[in-house]
Scaffold this motif. Structure first.
Motif, PDB file in Angstrom:
ATOM      1  N   SER A  20      -6.953 -26.700  -6.441  1.00 51.07           N
ATOM      2  CA  SER A  20      -6.750 -28.055  -6.123  1.00 51.07           C
ATOM      3  C   SER A  20      -5.791 -28.177  -5.154  1.00 51.07           C
ATOM      4  O   SER A  20      -5.969 -29.358  -4.157  1.00 51.07           O
ATOM      5  N   LEU A  21      -4.743 -27.362  -4.705  1.00 48.49           N
ATOM      6  CA  LEU A  21      -4.120 -27.339  -3.750  1.00 48.49           C
ATOM      7  C   LEU A  21      -4.803 -27.492  -2.430  1.00 48.49           C
ATOM      8  O   LEU A  21      -4.673 -28.230  -1.229  1.00 48.49           O
ATOM      9  N   ILE A  22      -5.724 -26.315  -2.262  1.00 47.24           N
ATOM     10  CA  ILE A  22      -6.314 -26.402  -0.956  1.00 47.24           C
ATOM     11  C   ILE A  22      -7.223 -27.272  -0.782  1.00 47.24           C
ATOM     12  O   ILE A  22      -7.724 -27.663   0.377  1.00 47.24           O
ATOM     13  N   LEU A  23      -7.984 -27.829  -1.873  1.00 55.10           N
ATOM     14  CA  LEU A  23      -9.268 -28.786  -1.822  1.00 55.10           C
ATOM     15  C   LEU A  23      -8.294 -30.301  -1.284  1.00 55.10           C
ATOM     16  O   LEU A  23      -8.865 -30.969  -0.606  1.00 55.10           O
ATOM     17  N   GLY A  24      -7.008 -30.350  -2.031  1.00 54.10           N
ATOM     18  CA  GLY A  24      -6.394 -31.526  -1.569  1.00 54.10           C
ATOM     19  C   GLY A  24      -5.931 -31.536   0.088  1.00 54.10           C
ATOM     20  O   GLY A  24      -5.959 -32.357   0.556  1.00 54.10           O
ATOM     21  N   GLN A  25      -5.765 -30.311   0.423  1.00 56.83           N
ATOM     22  CA  GLN A  25      -5.143 -30.043   1.836  1.00 56.83           C
ATOM     23  C   GLN A  25      -6.680 -30.474   2.632  1.00 56.83           C
ATOM     24  O   GLN A  25      -6.351 -31.050   4.034  1.00 56.83           O
ATOM     25  N   ALA A  26      -7.684 -29.958   2.283  1.00 59.46           N
ATOM     26  CA  ALA A  26      -8.935 -30.336   3.010  1.00 59.46           C
ATOM     27  C   ALA A  26      -9.021 -31.886   3.147  1.00 59.46           C
ATOM     28  O   ALA A  26      -9.450 -32.325   4.093  1.00 59.46           O
ATOM     29  N   ILE A  27      -8.981 -32.567   2.036  1.00 59.28           N
ATOM     30  CA  ILE A  27      -9.110 -34.019   2.177  1.00 59.28           C
ATOM     31  C   ILE A  27      -7.981 -34.667   2.825  1.00 59.28           C
ATOM     32  O   ILE A  27      -8.064 -35.614   3.790  1.00 59.28           O
ATOM     33  N   GLY A  28      -6.752 -34.266   2.588  1.00 65.48           N
ATOM     34  CA  GLY A  28      -5.432 -34.789   3.311  1.00 65.48           C
ATOM     35  C   GLY A  28      -5.578 -34.891   4.623  1.00 65.48           C
ATOM     36  O   GLY A  28      -5.226 -35.737   5.471  1.00 65.48           O
TER      37      GLY A  28
ATOM     38  N   TYR B 151     -10.846 -28.635  12.195  1.00 63.79           N
ATOM     39  CA  TYR B 151     -10.988 -27.171  11.979  1.00 63.79           C
ATOM     40  C   TYR B 151     -10.355 -26.746  10.503  1.00 63.79           C
ATOM     41  O   TYR B 151     -10.658 -25.752   9.861  1.00 63.79           O
ATOM     42  N   GLU B 152      -9.039 -27.350  10.249  1.00 59.82           N
ATOM     43  CA  GLU B 152      -8.331 -26.969   9.205  1.00 59.82           C
ATOM     44  C   GLU B 152      -9.109 -27.678   7.906  1.00 59.82           C
ATOM     45  O   GLU B 152      -8.990 -26.795   7.026  1.00 59.82           O
TER      46      GLU B 152
ATOM     47  N   MET C 246     -13.547 -23.673   2.987  1.00 60.43           N
ATOM     48  CA  MET C 246     -14.195 -22.348   2.723  1.00 60.43           C
ATOM     49  C   MET C 246     -13.111 -21.677   1.818  1.00 60.43           C
ATOM     50  O   MET C 246     -13.526 -20.784   0.988  1.00 60.43           O
ATOM     51  N   VAL C 247     -11.854 -21.910   1.846  1.00 59.95           N
ATOM     52  CA  VAL C 247     -10.996 -21.125   1.271  1.00 59.95           C
ATOM     53  C   VAL C 247     -10.927 -21.491  -0.283  1.00 59.95           C
ATOM     54  O   VAL C 247     -10.862 -20.965  -1.221  1.00 59.95           O
ATOM     55  N   PHE C 248     -11.112 -23.009  -0.657  1.00 61.06           N
ATOM     56  CA  PHE C 248     -11.367 -23.500  -1.725  1.00 61.06           C
ATOM     57  C   PHE C 248     -12.602 -22.767  -2.359  1.00 61.06           C
ATOM     58  O   PHE C 248     -12.701 -22.483  -3.763  1.00 61.06           O
TER      59      PHE C 248
ATOM     60  N   ARG D 225      -4.542 -21.229   9.271  1.00 62.58           N
ATOM     61  CA  ARG D 225      -3.421 -21.978   9.895  1.00 62.58           C
ATOM     62  C   ARG D 225      -2.838 -21.295  11.179  1.00 62.58           C
ATOM     63  O   ARG D 225      -2.504 -21.922  12.055  1.00 62.58           O
ATOM     64  N   LEU D 226      -2.554 -20.183  11.206  1.00 59.71           N
ATOM     65  CA  LEU D 226      -2.112 -19.177  12.140  1.00 59.71           C
ATOM     66  C   LEU D 226      -2.978 -19.394  13.554  1.00 59.71           C
ATOM     67  O   LEU D 226      -2.183 -19.730  14.497  1.00 59.71           O
ATOM     68  N   TRP D 227      -4.428 -19.373  13.415  1.00 58.76           N
ATOM     69  CA  TRP D 227      -5.150 -19.837  14.564  1.00 58.76           C
ATOM     70  C   TRP D 227      -5.179 -20.926  14.917  1.00 58.76           C
ATOM     71  O   TRP D 227      -5.191 -21.077  16.165  1.00 58.76           O
ATOM     72  N   ILE D 228      -5.557 -21.923  14.106  1.00 61.01           N
ATOM     73  CA  ILE D 228      -5.589 -23.332  14.375  1.00 61.01           C
ATOM     74  C   ILE D 228      -4.222 -23.825  15.157  1.00 61.01           C
ATOM     75  O   ILE D 228      -4.571 -24.990  15.964  1.00 61.01           O
ATOM     76  N   GLU D 229      -3.264 -23.642  14.458  1.00 60.69           N
ATOM     77  CA  GLU D 229      -1.899 -24.086  15.005  1.00 60.69           C
ATOM     78  C   GLU D 229      -1.758 -23.807  16.458  1.00 60.69           C
ATOM     79  O   GLU D 229      -1.150 -24.473  17.251  1.00 60.69           O
ATOM     80  N   GLY D 230      -2.667 -22.692  17.062  1.00 62.30           N
ATOM     81  CA  GLY D 230      -2.265 -22.384  18.464  1.00 62.30           C
ATOM     82  C   GLY D 230      -3.287 -23.489  19.288  1.00 62.30           C
ATOM     83  O   GLY D 230      -2.621 -23.412  20.573  1.00 62.30           O
TER      84      GLY D 230
END
Length: 290
Positions: free
Chosen positions: A137-145, A189-190, A196-198, A232-237
Motif C-alpha cells: 500500500s505504501l509503494i502504491l500510495g507513493q506512485a499516486i502521490g 519516472y518515480e 513496478m515495485v508494487f 530513488r537512487l538513480w532518479i534523484e540524480g
C-alpha cells in the motif's frame, strides 16, 4: 547510426494545468492534497484486503492507518523544512503550508515506522507482520502521490528535449535554468518505478499464499526498502531541487542506506536463515511487557 530521440513525435509532452483542482470563493482544493487523500484511502483499503488474506483482523490496519497518517505527514513536512531551513527561516508562516507542496517521503517513512512501532507495542502484535501488510500500500500510495508534484510543477529533473519532456512555467524554474522550458519528468519516472515495485510486492504476496515461494515475515518490507531505494537512487540524480547536505544529495545517501539495510535484512532471513527479532517478543524477553 545513433537514434536521435528528440526527433520522435511529441506525444508524451507534459504540461501541468496548475495546482488548483477546485476553487469556489475561499474554498480551495489542490491537486496535491487530493492525491494524498486518494493515496491514503486506497492504501487503507488495500491493506485491509491483504490482512484478510493473511487471516489478520482488518480493523487493526484501519486503526494503524490513523497512527501512520499522524506520524508520517508531520514527519515528512518536518524533514523537508529542516533541510530547507534557510528558506523557511525567512518565511516561517509557510512552514505549515503543506498544501503548497514540500514533503519528503523519507521523512514520512521514518515517522510512519516510529508510529507503527508504538502501535505494535500497544497492541502487542508483530511489527514486521504489520510492515509486510503495509508495504504494498505504501509503494502504491507513493506512485499516486507523485502526480501531485506534476500539478505543482515541482520535483522535476534537468533540462531535456526528449519526447516525454515536461514543460515548466518560468516562475517554477531554478534561476540558473530560467532559459530552459523542458525538463525530465522525474515525478513520472518515480511513479512508474513505484508501480513496478508494487507489482513485484503484490505478486510475491499472492504467490506466498500458496507457499510458492514461502516468504518469511519481513520479506516484503525488506524487498520494498531495497527496491524503492534503488529506483530513488538513480532518479534523484536527475533532480534539480534535491535536498542537500553540503555537496551530498540527502535522498541518495538515505537510498544507499536503504539498499544496504534491505539487502542485509534479506540476507539475514534467507542466507543466515535467522528469524527477525519480533519487537513484542523482545520486550517480553526483557521483562518489559505490561
Amino acid at each position: 547510426m545513433a537514434l536521435d530521440l528528440s526527433t520522435l513525435p511529441l506525444a508524451f509532452q507534459f504540461t501541468s494545468p496548475g495546482p488548483i483542482l477546485v476553487k469556489i470563493g475561499w474554498f480551495t482544493i489542490r491537486w496535491y492534497g487530493f492525491f494524498i487523500a486518494i493515496a491514503v484511502l486506497i492504501g487503507v483499503t488495500l491493506s485491509q484486503f491483504l490482512a484478510k488474506r493473511r487471516n489478520v483482523n482488518p480493523e487493526l490496519l484501519s486503526d494503524l492507518s490513523i497512527w501512520l497518517v499522524i506520524g508520517a505527514i508531520p514527519a515528512a513536512r518536518l524533514y523537508y523544512v529542516l533541510f530547507q531551513w534557510s528558506e523557511y527561516a525567512q518565511h516561517p508562516e509557510r512552514i505549515i503550508a503543506i498544501w503548497q507542496g514540500g514533503i519528503a517521503i523519507h521523512g514520512a517513512i521514518i515517522g510512519g515506522v516510529v508510529a507503527a512501532l508504538i502501535f505494535a507495542k500497544i497492541k502487542q502484535i508483530s511489527f514486521w507482520q504489520l510492515a509486510d501488510l503495509v508495504a504494498p500500500s505504501l509503494i502504491l500510495g507513493q506512485a499516486i502521490g507523485r502526480w501531485g508534484n506534476f500539478f505543482n510543477s515541482e520535483a522535476f529533473g534537468s533540462p531535456t528535449n526528449l519526447p516525454w519532456k515536461l514543460s515548466i512555467p518560468p516562475q517554477n524554474r531554478p534561476p540558473e535554468l530560467a532559459n530552459f522550458e523542458y525538463f525530465h519528468p522525474t515525478f513520472l519516472y518515480e511513479s512508474v518505478w513505484n508501480l513496478m515495485v508494487f507489482a513485484l510486492l503484490i505478486t510475491l504476496f499472492f504467490r506466498s499464499l500458496s507457499g510458492k515461494p514461502a516468504l518469511k515475515t519481513g520479506t516484503l518490507s525488506f524487498v520494498y526498502l531495497a527496491a524503492y531505494s534503488l529506483g530513488r537512487l538513480w532518479i534523484e540524480g536527475f533532480r534539480t531541487d534535491s535536498l542537500m547536505l553540503g555537496p551530498l544529495r540527502i535522498a541518495q545517501v538515505v537510498s544507499l542506506v536503504g539498499i544496504v539495510l534491505g539487502l542485509a535484512g534479506l540476507a539475514w532471513l534467507y542466507i543466515a536463515k535467522r528469524p527477525l527479532p519480533d519487537v513484542v517478543s523482545t520486550l517480553e524477553a526483557n521483562g518489559e511487557r505490561r
